[in-house]
Design a protein around this motif. Sequence first.
Motif, PDB file in Angstrom:
ATOM      1  N   SER A 181       0.834  -1.199   0.000  1.00 34.99           N
ATOM      2  CA  SER A 181       0.000   0.000   0.000  1.00 34.99           C
ATOM      3  C   SER A 181       0.867   1.246   0.000  1.00 34.99           C
ATOM      4  CB  SER A 181      -0.915   0.007   1.234  1.00 34.99           C
ATOM      5  OG  SER A 181      -1.754   1.136   1.241  1.00 34.99           O
ATOM      6  N   ASN A 182       0.408   2.258  -0.715  1.00 40.02           N
ATOM      7  CA  ASN A 182       0.962   3.608  -0.622  1.00 40.02           C
ATOM      8  C   ASN A 182       0.045   4.407   0.291  1.00 40.02           C
ATOM      9  OD1 ASN A 182       3.300   3.957  -2.707  1.00 40.02           O
ATOM     10  ND2 ASN A 182       1.740   2.766  -3.776  1.00 40.02           N
ATOM     11  N   ASN A 183       0.567   4.842   1.420  1.00 37.45           N
ATOM     12  CA  ASN A 183      -0.231   5.525   2.438  1.00 37.45           C
ATOM     13  C   ASN A 183       0.194   6.981   2.576  1.00 37.45           C
ATOM     14  OD1 ASN A 183      -1.290   2.985   2.908  1.00 37.45           O
ATOM     15  ND2 ASN A 183      -0.066   2.626   4.737  1.00 37.45           N
ATOM     16  N   ILE A 184      -0.781   7.864   2.574  1.00 33.82           N
ATOM     17  CA  ILE A 184      -0.534   9.286   2.794  1.00 33.82           C
ATOM     18  C   ILE A 184      -1.428   9.749   3.947  1.00 33.82           C
ATOM     19  CG2 ILE A 184      -0.640  11.607   1.820  1.00 33.82           C
ATOM     20  CD1 ILE A 184      -0.221  10.377  -0.926  1.00 33.82           C
ATOM     21  N   ASN A 185      -0.844  10.466   4.903  1.00 30.78           N
ATOM     22  CA  ASN A 185      -1.593  11.000   6.043  1.00 30.78           C
ATOM     23  C   ASN A 185      -1.282  12.481   6.214  1.00 30.78           C
ATOM     24  OD1 ASN A 185      -2.526   8.321   7.561  1.00 30.78           O
ATOM     25  ND2 ASN A 185      -0.422   8.040   6.879  1.00 30.78           N
ATOM     26  N   LEU A 186      -2.316  13.275   6.447  1.00 32.41           N
ATOM     27  CA  LEU A 186      -2.175  14.683   6.774  1.00 32.41           C
ATOM     28  C   LEU A 186      -2.947  14.963   8.052  1.00 32.41           C
ATOM     29  CD1 LEU A 186      -2.724  16.330   3.257  1.00 32.41           C
ATOM     30  CD2 LEU A 186      -0.545  16.013   4.450  1.00 32.41           C
ATOM     31  N   GLY A 187      -2.349  15.739   8.957  1.00 28.80           N
ATOM     32  CA  GLY A 187      -3.018  16.021  10.212  1.00 28.80           C
ATOM     33  C   GLY A 187      -2.811  17.442  10.683  1.00 28.80           C
ATOM     34  N   LEU A 188      -3.796  17.951  11.416  1.00 36.84           N
ATOM     35  CA  LEU A 188      -3.742  19.299  11.973  1.00 36.84           C
ATOM     36  C   LEU A 188      -4.240  19.243  13.400  1.00 36.84           C
ATOM     37  CD1 LEU A 188      -3.183  22.315  11.153  1.00 36.84           C
ATOM     38  CD2 LEU A 188      -5.654  22.513  10.808  1.00 36.84           C
TER      39      LEU A 188
END
Length: 799
Positions: free
Chosen positions: A584-591
């Motif tokens: 899997s290619n996983n991308i995460n963005l968080g604030l």
Amino acid sequence: MSTQKFLFFISFFFLSFFVKAQQNQGFTVSGQVSEKSGQTIPFATVVIEKTNLSMISDENGKFVFKNVKSGKYILKISAIGFAPIKKHVELSPNNNNVNLSIKLENELNELENVSVIGRSSVDKINKQAYNVTAVDAKKLHNSTLDLAHALDRVSGVRFREAGGVGSRSELSINGFSGNQIKIFIDGVPMDNFGSSFQINNIPINLADRVEVYKGVVPIWLGGDALGGAVNIVTNSKPRTYVDASYSFGSFNTFKTAINAGYTSKSGFTAEINAFQNYSDNNYWVNVEAQNLETNQYFKETRVRRFHDNYHNETVIFNIGITGKKYADKLMFGFTAGQNKADIQTGARMVAVFGERYRRGNTLMPTLKYQVKDLFTKGLNVNVTGNFNFGYEQTVDTVNRRYNWFGQYDPRPGLGGEAERSLYKFKNNNGIATFNATYAIGERHSLLVNNTFNTFDRKGSDELYPESITYQQPQKLQKNILAAAYKFDYNQKWSTSLFVKNYDLSTTLTRSYNPSGNWGDVAYVVLNDKSSNLGYGGASSYYLKQNLQLKASYEKTYRLPTSDEIFGDPNANLQGNNNLKPESSNNINLGLSWQTSFNDVNALTFDVNGIYRNSTDFIRTEFNNNQNKTVTVNQGGVRTKGIDGEIRYSYKRRFTSGLNMTYQDIRNMTKYEPEQNYVSYYYKDRMPNIPYLFGNLDGTVFFNDVFKKGNNLSVGYNLLYVHAYYLYWPSRGGSNGKHDIPVQMKHDLNLVYTMADGKYNIALECQNLLDNELVDNFSLQKPSRAFYVKFRYFFNKSNK
């Protein structure tokens, strides 16, 4: 030289020459970093200026510099979110062992007088570059929750279970579930702990905190997690304490937990953790059934489960030394446990059993070794090892057909309710981990981790002693080697880059018919090896003092487990030796944002976005007979989602929080090569996976109730899960689709603490409105239940 031999050589080299590391000893500078409130600050950076000496404090904020030359020094201590400070130290023959207590000021001045209740002690973990949520387990020690049900209240996390106490269960994090999620205890994988030691029978009192990593997982948690990990962190501080609790409640449920430890001034340490769970699990369920005596058919009737008794008993004992120059911790331990569980249903509730059951035990020696500044300043090493000699067995020897009224029809001849069996097996499963970190100055550090897993199943069935089926080899070995570089800048920017190598080796057999005659079976042995390379990075940046941005990416792999390849009779799981590793290619963005106002109100807000593009996605479905489940590869799966949480606190009187998760998980397989046709379910939402769910909680605190120092809290929790399809949405007509309906679970709790927490009483009601709650493959969970818990806690600080 193979990876295993190389790591063995390195480990042997380290342990053989640790005596040399004690030579040329100088002076010692040690200390602990904490907030003004007394809460410890883990992973703070400590630098002795104008030298090459620097290090990162441990998870309890402690640090030790050994073999420091005499002289005057300035220590600089810093941590993300806190104002750095400097301390002057002078070392001389009359002052050769300096121990400091470091208090850092929170840079978020507006939060100095108020914090979100239940989060302050774990905020340091949440500030990591990874998308991680830390649950302060100490706040739940008075509840009757186990670890799994505590995690069910975290945004993006769903705990799915097949029934009541001790039932089969799995965690789901942002669309990934089961073995795609790795579970650790103090960084050690739980892959081989056996059925007697599972996350849904471990009492919450065993944990100090629980870390939930969504997506990218730091390499020091070794293993092949694809979409997240859970790390159960126990209190590793040397201390003398006793924590004992007992609870009882509905469905004849009893739970006991005893945790105790002793540390002498010389560093001798002994620890024991013991717990037991018992329940009849005879809760109410709504089913369709036919009375065998009257032949009357009920499309829906309410009955009690009648064959679901469960009990387990587990003891964990550790003995060793702590606080020595050659070993910060050296512990030898043994885990022993046993369990027995009646099996009420098959993979679906249409299959009813009345005699079938499973049992097993855990017999596992363990080793833990930790040392700081090995051979050189800043080199910290952690080695663990364990091997489980326990067994598992499913007993099915009664040839009957039961219904939900407990009635049965006897069937002629020898047989069983599902599959006649006394199959008993040992998985002979061992895990070894090696973890090393090296701090290069104040900003740079290197990390290496290796996790090795071996599996060799041996089994037999006394009903079929001559069968060659059970003599076939079932072996598996995994090795995951990872390296990382970490960079920290000015307390605002933290970045980690890493690479992982995944090795898998399996030995199995496949049957064939050499003559073509009925019953003529032979086996061919197959050996298979594969290797894959993954990589990624995670970064965190403070846009403002109270506004944090996170981003991470990973190309990752998840190797099939032994149970998925060879099957697990205890879990109604059919093996599939054609499984391929999923990637899997996983991308995460968080604030993350936090603030306060009017000096009495605190507010935090977290939001995270996810994107996953998976190949050979391993998912669970029914087998052809629908009496078992089987794991299969789904060619392509895409996940897009968002989860968020908002929490509010007023002084120390009230706290409330709301979290919601939405995940759009789609089948992106256009063509099924094995079936040789275009997929009918292209872009369908993945079946049997919740896509919208959340929690709402609130707690009111009353101080000095009945007596000064005695406190009372009243809490409420709501779990919401939106309806979702059991099978592919494109399958069947509009009126014939099977779905899992909307679920709402209401829980109430009341906790009364006395003598500053030494004595505690908790009352709880779970599923207050007695709603029908269902989960994996529409298996119903417990109806309304009431519980009482008594807890005693004593802690003697070690000076």
